[in-house]
Design a protein around this motif. Structure first.
Motif, PDB file in Angstrom:
ATOM      1  N   UNK A  23       0.816  -1.204   0.000  1.00 28.04           N
ATOM      2  CA  UNK A  23       0.000   0.000   0.000  1.00 28.04           C
ATOM      3  C   UNK A  23       0.859   1.268   0.000  1.00 28.04           C
ATOM      4  N   UNK A  24       2.086   1.163   0.547  1.00 31.05           N
ATOM      5  CA  UNK A  24       2.923   2.350   0.661  1.00 31.05           C
ATOM      6  C   UNK A  24       3.586   2.729  -0.654  1.00 31.05           C
ATOM      7  N   UNK A  25       3.687   1.800  -1.555  1.00 31.71           N
ATOM      8  CA  UNK A  25       4.299   2.067  -2.856  1.00 31.71           C
ATOM      9  C   UNK A  25       3.201   2.271  -3.892  1.00 31.71           C
ATOM     10  N   UNK A  26       3.282   3.317  -4.685  1.00 30.36           N
ATOM     11  CA  UNK A  26       2.207   3.567  -5.649  1.00 30.36           C
ATOM     12  C   UNK A  26       2.237   2.594  -6.819  1.00 30.36           C
ATOM     13  N   UNK A  27       1.070   2.299  -7.345  1.00 32.97           N
ATOM     14  CA  UNK A  27       1.009   1.629  -8.642  1.00 32.97           C
ATOM     15  C   UNK A  27       1.426   2.647  -9.694  1.00 32.97           C
ATOM     16  N   UNK A  28       2.060   2.170 -10.745  1.00 31.59           N
ATOM     17  CA  UNK A  28       2.535   3.070 -11.796  1.00 31.59           C
ATOM     18  C   UNK A  28       2.100   2.540 -13.161  1.00 31.59           C
ATOM     19  N   UNK A  29       1.507   3.400 -13.955  1.00 28.21           N
ATOM     20  CA  UNK A  29       1.172   3.085 -15.340  1.00 28.21           C
ATOM     21  C   UNK A  29       1.973   4.033 -16.217  1.00 28.21           C
ATOM     22  N   UNK A  30       2.877   3.477 -16.974  1.00 21.73           N
ATOM     23  CA  UNK A  30       3.761   4.268 -17.833  1.00 21.73           C
ATOM     24  C   UNK A  30       3.303   4.100 -19.272  1.00 21.73           C
ATOM     25  N   UNK A  31       2.604   5.108 -19.790  1.00 24.21           N
ATOM     26  CA  UNK A  31       2.080   5.076 -21.156  1.00 24.21           C
ATOM     27  C   UNK A  31       3.066   5.783 -22.076  1.00 24.21           C
ATOM     28  N   UNK A  32       3.692   5.022 -22.952  1.00 25.63           N
ATOM     29  CA  UNK A  32       4.629   5.575 -23.932  1.00 25.63           C
ATOM     30  C   UNK A  32       4.027   5.377 -25.315  1.00 25.63           C
ATOM     31  N   UNK A  33       3.591   6.462 -25.925  1.00 21.84           N
ATOM     32  CA  UNK A  33       2.989   6.414 -27.252  1.00 21.84           C
ATOM     33  C   UNK A  33       4.099   6.551 -28.284  1.00 21.84           C
ATOM     34  N   UNK A  34       3.926   5.966 -29.442  1.00 21.40           N
ATOM     35  CA  UNK A  34       4.972   5.954 -30.460  1.00 21.40           C
ATOM     36  C   UNK A  34       4.708   7.039 -31.505  1.00 21.40           C
ATOM     37  N   UNK A  35       5.659   7.964 -31.650  1.00 20.06           N
ATOM     38  CA  UNK A  35       5.588   9.013 -32.689  1.00 20.06           C
ATOM     39  C   UNK A  35       4.455  10.015 -32.470  1.00 20.06           C
ATOM     40  N   UNK A  36       3.994  10.193 -31.254  1.00 14.58           N
ATOM     41  CA  UNK A  36       2.963  11.187 -30.990  1.00 14.58           C
ATOM     42  C   UNK A  36       3.627  12.547 -30.833  1.00 14.58           C
ATOM     43  N   UNK A  37       3.279  13.492 -31.709  1.00 13.51           N
ATOM     44  CA  UNK A  37       3.921  14.791 -31.706  1.00 13.51           C
ATOM     45  C   UNK A  37       3.462  15.688 -30.569  1.00 13.51           C
ATOM     46  N   UNK A  38       4.259  16.714 -30.289  1.00 11.60           N
ATOM     47  CA  UNK A  38       3.978  17.646 -29.199  1.00 11.60           C
ATOM     48  C   UNK A  38       2.572  18.230 -29.296  1.00 11.60           C
ATOM     49  N   UNK A  39       2.133  18.597 -30.490  1.00 12.28           N
ATOM     50  CA  UNK A  39       0.829  19.247 -30.663  1.00 12.28           C
ATOM     51  C   UNK A  39      -0.249  18.294 -31.155  1.00 12.28           C
ATOM     52  N   UNK A  40      -0.039  16.991 -30.997  1.00 13.82           N
ATOM     53  CA  UNK A  40      -1.033  16.009 -31.441  1.00 13.82           C
ATOM     54  C   UNK A  40      -2.096  15.742 -30.387  1.00 13.82           C
ATOM     55  N   UNK A  41      -2.140  16.568 -29.354  1.00  7.68           N
ATOM     56  CA  UNK A  41      -3.107  16.419 -28.260  1.00  7.68           C
ATOM     57  C   UNK A  41      -3.730  17.773 -27.956  1.00  7.68           C
ATOM     58  N   UNK A  42      -4.945  17.748 -27.459  1.00  2.60           N
ATOM     59  CA  UNK A  42      -5.632  18.987 -27.157  1.00  2.60           C
ATOM     60  C   UNK A  42      -4.943  19.805 -26.083  1.00  2.60           C
ATOM     61  N   UNK A  43      -4.331  19.150 -25.088  1.00  7.40           N
ATOM     62  CA  UNK A  43      -3.740  19.920 -23.999  1.00  7.40           C
ATOM     63  C   UNK A  43      -2.506  20.704 -24.434  1.00  7.40           C
TER      64      UNK A  43
END
Length: 499
Positions: A23-43
């Motif tokens: 419980x003391x250690x967080x679960x981690x989800x590491x999402x690495x997308x391939x070739x996703x450009x800096x401006x390819x997302x709304x944020x």
């Protein structure tokens, strides 16, 4: 106390102790997308691509406006996995993309040797249950032959045709130390030496492109109900988290999307984007003819990525795991397909369009939501994972933990320089780079030619300031060459430079 009761008490104590650690250690989800450009997302400003789930996660987390990788996937993924700069691993680019001869290049390695620890190994030692899903690309097609070669390698490495599986038996029998299971992961789903999913006959020309079933990936068993690769990889992530919900778990979710070959998720989705107004600022969705069709197909892949991020969040909330799960979302290099008129270059280039990537970390209640301009690098993820897992790691790491940025702006991180060293050629000549404060200095290794840009005033890197600002140029050059010298970074044989 009787012996049987004592043993029972000790066993209960051990179980409770293990639960407290989990419980003391967080679960981690590491999402690495391939070739996703800096401006390819709304944020990051896109109005053409639709990423509402991803944007919401970014808004509630910390967005890193200046997050960097190498210009291509092999050195980025190697740096992420090992926490080491390219000159330590010998991985400078994707070997099959190299241009030029042995005088112009220090030819790149492909396989990451076992002398280089990956973050998954110490994490497994402290109890993390980890799975690798998707693109691996940290082993070459002929690792045994490759690792026997003296470094620097004297010839460019090659790969077989996508549908040639002559490598498979050797990999299964002798190359397991270079695969996820040899690196602390309990399971490998779909990770091969390939950098793309198109293992079908005719590769990119095959209608499925590796995204539609049946999948020809020998590390991905076809299942009834398969419709789309990204959906299936998400299924695997959810299944593993369900099995290990007591945690801590680590999900290396390294999607193949949006790497070529570009495929439309469905005709209806493609039609939607073909009829959608383009973004005149970035240029996304404004191209005509086949390029316009491909932009629309890419948009469907990005929308599907967003959909699958939503599936992951829904699962975590249903299981009550959301608050103890950190999500890191990023890309391995700049966009390869599509446009971003706000930045110069794309995948393969050392300019911002090739190395600046969309990145955020989301962890409910553990961070101050905002956008930070403090530059970070993929090299920082290994030490960050060690920090989160409370691991006192004593190996060589070239990055720094960025947990301090969760709620503040540590001066150490704001003021440190970032470095790149790419000793082989791809889209342009071999080079070394320093980014410090708002400036980026590029030195080409062939002749020492210099380029200096003010990224705050000129993110498109349109004006070389070397002549205008010789004092700053020399100051940064001295820091760059000293860094190269101290680290004995390899130079191509033709280079007249001294480290």
């Amino acid at each position: 106390m009787k012996k049987s009761k004592l043993l029972s008490f000790l066993a209960t104590l051990l179980i409770c102790s293990s639960m407290v650690v989990a419980k003391s250690k967080p679960n981690i989800i590491f999402v690495l997308v391939d070739d996703l450009g800096y401006a390819d997302v709304g944020f990051n400003g896109s109005t053409y691509y639709e990423t509402p789930i991803i944007d919401g996660l970014a808004k509630d987390g910390v967005v890193f406006e200046n997050a960097y990788m190498y210009p291509t996937c092999s050195p980025s993924r190697t740096a992420i996995a090992t926490g080491k700069q390219s000159f330590r691993t010998g991985v400078f680019t994707v070997p099959v993309l190299e241009q030029g001869n042995e005088q112009e290049n220090v030819f790149s390695r492909w396989t990451v040797g076992t002398e280089h620890t990956m973050y998954s190994q110490p994490m497994a030692e402290v109890g993390y249950k980890s799975i690798h899903i998707g693109k691996w690309h940290l082993v070459g097609p002929y690792p045994l032959e490759e690792l026997k070669m003296d470094f620097p390698i004297k010839e460019k490495l090659k790969q077989p045709d996508p549908w040639d599986f002559s490598w498979y038996d050797t990999h299964m029998k002798h190359a397991k130390p270079y695969y996820p299971e040899g690196r602390g992961y309990l399971k490998n789903v779909a990770g091969t030496y390939r950098g793309d999913p198109a293992l079908e006959v005719d590769g990119y020309k095959n209608p499925t492109g590796g995204y539609f079933p049946p999948f020809s990936n020998p590390f991905l068993e076809n299942k009834e109900g398969d419709e789309w690769l990204t959906d299936r990889l998400t299924d695997e992530a959810i299944e593993f988290m369900d099995e290990h919900e007591d945690g801590p778990f680590f999900i290396n979710l390294h999607y193949y999307t949006v790497h070529r070959p570009i495929r439309g998720r469905s005709p209806e989705m493609v039609e939607k984007y073909l009829n959608k107004p383009g973004d005149p600022i970035t240029g996304q969705g404004t191209q005509k003819g086949r390029q316009g069709e491909r932009d629309a197909e890419l948009a469907t892949m990005i929308e599907n990525l967003d959909y699958n991020m939503g599936r992951i969040i829904d699962f975590l909330e249903q299981k009550g795991l959301r608050d103890n799960t950190m999500i890191l979302f990023t890309s391995d290099n700049g966009q390869n397909v599509g446009l971003n008129n706000n930045l110069r270059g794309k995948k393969g280039y050392i300019y911002e369009g090739g190395i600046r990537v969309p990145t955020f970390i989301n962890w409910p209640g553990k961070m101050k939501p905002r956008r930070t301009k403090t530059p970070i690098s993929g090299l920082d993820f290994f030490p960050t994972f060690m920090d989160l897992a409370d691991i006192d790691y004593d190996g060589i790491l070239d990055g720094d933990s960025i947990t301090g940025l969760f709620k503040g702006e540590p001066k150490k991180l704001k003021k440190r320089p970032l470095f790149w060293h790419i000793a082989s050629q791809n889209k342009h000549g071999a080079c070394s780079v320093i980014r410090k404060d708002d400036y980026k200095l590029i030195q080409y290794l062939k002749d020492g030619a210099l380029e200096l840009y003010n990224l705050a005033d000129d993110p498109k890197e349109s004006k070389n300031l070397v002549s205008e600002n010789p004092e700053l140029t020399q100051k940064l050059l001295k820091e760059l060459t000293n860094w190269r010298k101290v680290n004995k970074a390899q130079l191509p044989p033709e280079s007249p430079l001294e480290f």
